[in-house]
Motif scaffolding. Structure first.
Motif, mmCIF file in Angstrom:
data_model
loop_
_atom_site.group_PDB
_atom_site.id
_atom_site.type_symbol
_atom_site.label_atom_id
_atom_site.label_comp_id
_atom_site.label_asym_id
_atom_site.label_seq_id
_atom_site.Cartn_x
_atom_site.Cartn_y
_atom_site.Cartn_z
ATOM 1 N N ALA A 44 0.832 -1.207 0.000
ATOM 2 C CA ALA A 44 0.000 0.000 0.000
ATOM 3 C C ALA A 44 0.866 1.256 0.000
ATOM 4 O O ALA A 44 0.554 2.234 -0.692
ATOM 5 N N ASP A 45 1.964 1.230 0.774
ATOM 6 C CA ASP A 45 2.882 2.383 0.818
ATOM 7 C C ASP A 45 3.522 2.648 -0.538
ATOM 8 O O ASP A 45 3.906 3.776 -0.840
ATOM 9 N N LYS A 46 3.655 1.603 -1.359
ATOM 10 C CA LYS A 46 4.283 1.731 -2.685
ATOM 11 C C LYS A 46 3.240 1.943 -3.795
ATOM 12 O O LYS A 46 3.524 1.744 -4.962
ATOM 13 N N ASN A 47 2.013 2.315 -3.411
ATOM 14 C CA ASN A 47 0.916 2.592 -4.344
ATOM 15 C C ASN A 47 0.516 1.385 -5.191
ATOM 16 O O ASN A 47 0.070 1.523 -6.321
ATOM 17 N N PHE A 48 0.693 0.200 -4.645
ATOM 18 C CA PHE A 48 0.235 -1.020 -5.298
ATOM 19 C C PHE A 48 -1.283 -1.104 -5.117
ATOM 20 O O PHE A 48 -1.808 -0.717 -4.062
ATOM 21 N N PRO A 49 -2.040 -1.604 -6.097
ATOM 22 C CA PRO A 49 -3.496 -1.695 -5.945
ATOM 23 C C PRO A 49 -3.902 -2.778 -4.928
ATOM 24 O O PRO A 49 -4.192 -3.919 -5.287
ATOM 25 N N VAL A 50 -3.892 -2.417 -3.654
ATOM 26 C CA VAL A 50 -4.178 -3.389 -2.591
ATOM 27 C C VAL A 50 -5.632 -3.849 -2.592
ATOM 28 O O VAL A 50 -5.966 -4.813 -1.897
ATOM 29 N N GLU A 51 -6.485 -3.193 -3.375
ATOM 30 C CA GLU A 51 -7.862 -3.671 -3.490
ATOM 31 C C GLU A 51 -7.886 -5.062 -4.108
ATOM 32 O O GLU A 51 -8.868 -5.772 -3.996
ATOM 33 N N GLY A 52 -6.790 -5.437 -4.772
ATOM 34 C CA GLY A 52 -6.695 -6.743 -5.409
ATOM 35 C C GLY A 52 -5.880 -7.741 -4.617
ATOM 36 O O GLY A 52 -5.411 -8.722 -5.166
ATOM 37 N N VAL A 53 -5.698 -7.510 -3.320
ATOM 38 C CA VAL A 53 -4.859 -8.382 -2.488
ATOM 39 C C VAL A 53 -5.717 -9.135 -1.486
ATOM 40 O O VAL A 53 -6.671 -8.584 -0.925
ATOM 41 N N THR A 54 -5.377 -10.392 -1.262
ATOM 42 C CA THR A 54 -6.059 -11.224 -0.277
ATOM 43 C C THR A 54 -5.015 -11.924 0.575
ATOM 44 O O THR A 54 -4.023 -12.431 0.051
ATOM 45 N N ILE A 55 -5.221 -11.949 1.885
ATOM 46 C CA ILE A 55 -4.372 -12.734 2.794
ATOM 47 C C ILE A 55 -5.140 -14.017 3.095
ATOM 48 O O ILE A 55 -6.280 -13.970 3.559
ATOM 49 N N VAL A 56 -4.515 -15.162 2.829
ATOM 50 C CA VAL A 56 -5.167 -16.458 3.008
ATOM 51 C C VAL A 56 -4.389 -17.270 4.035
ATOM 52 O O VAL A 56 -3.189 -17.504 3.866
ATOM 53 N N GLY A 57 -5.056 -17.693 5.088
ATOM 54 C CA GLY A 57 -4.451 -18.589 6.071
ATOM 55 C C GLY A 57 -4.498 -20.010 5.550
ATOM 56 O O GLY A 57 -5.563 -20.521 5.206
ATOM 57 N N ILE A 58 -3.352 -20.653 5.483
ATOM 58 C CA ILE A 58 -3.253 -22.019 4.961
ATOM 59 C C ILE A 58 -3.127 -22.979 6.144
ATOM 60 O O ILE A 58 -2.387 -22.725 7.086
#
Length: 165
Positions: A44-58
């Motif tokens: 997010a700090d690097k202006n990456f489109p974080v709206e397209g990010v998911t954290i998945v617990g495996i």
């Protein structure tokens, strides 16, 4: 609800209403949720489109951590304290709405709360017959946490995550 990969695609099946699996390509894998969260914050700090990010617990698991041994003294003390708070609350309400009762209503509520709190705690603990003589706290954790993003952003995301020291 929509996914970060396609704003028009819902995370729930339109037919059954049940959740669906996350989509995207893995761009990082971490041992703790905190590390995965830091990675997404870095993106997010690097202006990456974080709206397209998911954290998945495996490999999720329930972890129950025992914090204390349960004794009759602890059970009765906790029941008395819980009952005292509730009784104090009821006594205060009664003292506000009953003319001339004041301290008498508060003390009556407090004492009644202690008696009933202790009695109910004793009945609940006695009903277990020693089958659970400990206090514990449960937590849902995962063995690892993967960060996923849309395929179109995966290469840039990986490059940005390599910059984390």
């Amino acid at each position: 609800m929509t996914t970060a990969f396609n704003p028009g695609f819902t995370q729930y099946s339109p037919v059954t209403g049940l959740p669906t699996l996350p989509q995207g390509w893995p761009i990082g894998s971490y041992d703790t949720y905190e590390q995965a969260q830091r990675a997404v914050d870095h993106l997010a700090d690097k202006n990456f489109p974080v709206e397209g990010v998911t954290i998945v617990g495996i490999e999720p698991m329930v972890v129950e951590r025992v914090s204390a041994r349960l004794t009759w003294g602890r059970v009765l003390g906790a029941g008395a304290a819980s009952g005292a708070w509730f009784g104090l609350f009821v006594g205060l309400l009664l003292s506000f709405f009953t003319v001339g009762s004041g301290l008498y209503a508060i003390l009556t509520g407090l004492i009644t709360g202690v008696v009933f709190g202790t009695a109910f705690a004793a009945m609940r603990y006695g009903a277990t017959r020693g089958q659970r003589d400990f206090v514990s706290h449960s937590q849902l954790v995962a063995r690892r946490y993967d960060v996923l993003t849309a395929p179109a952003n995966a290469e840039r995301g990986r490059d940005l995550l390599l910059q984390i020291v």
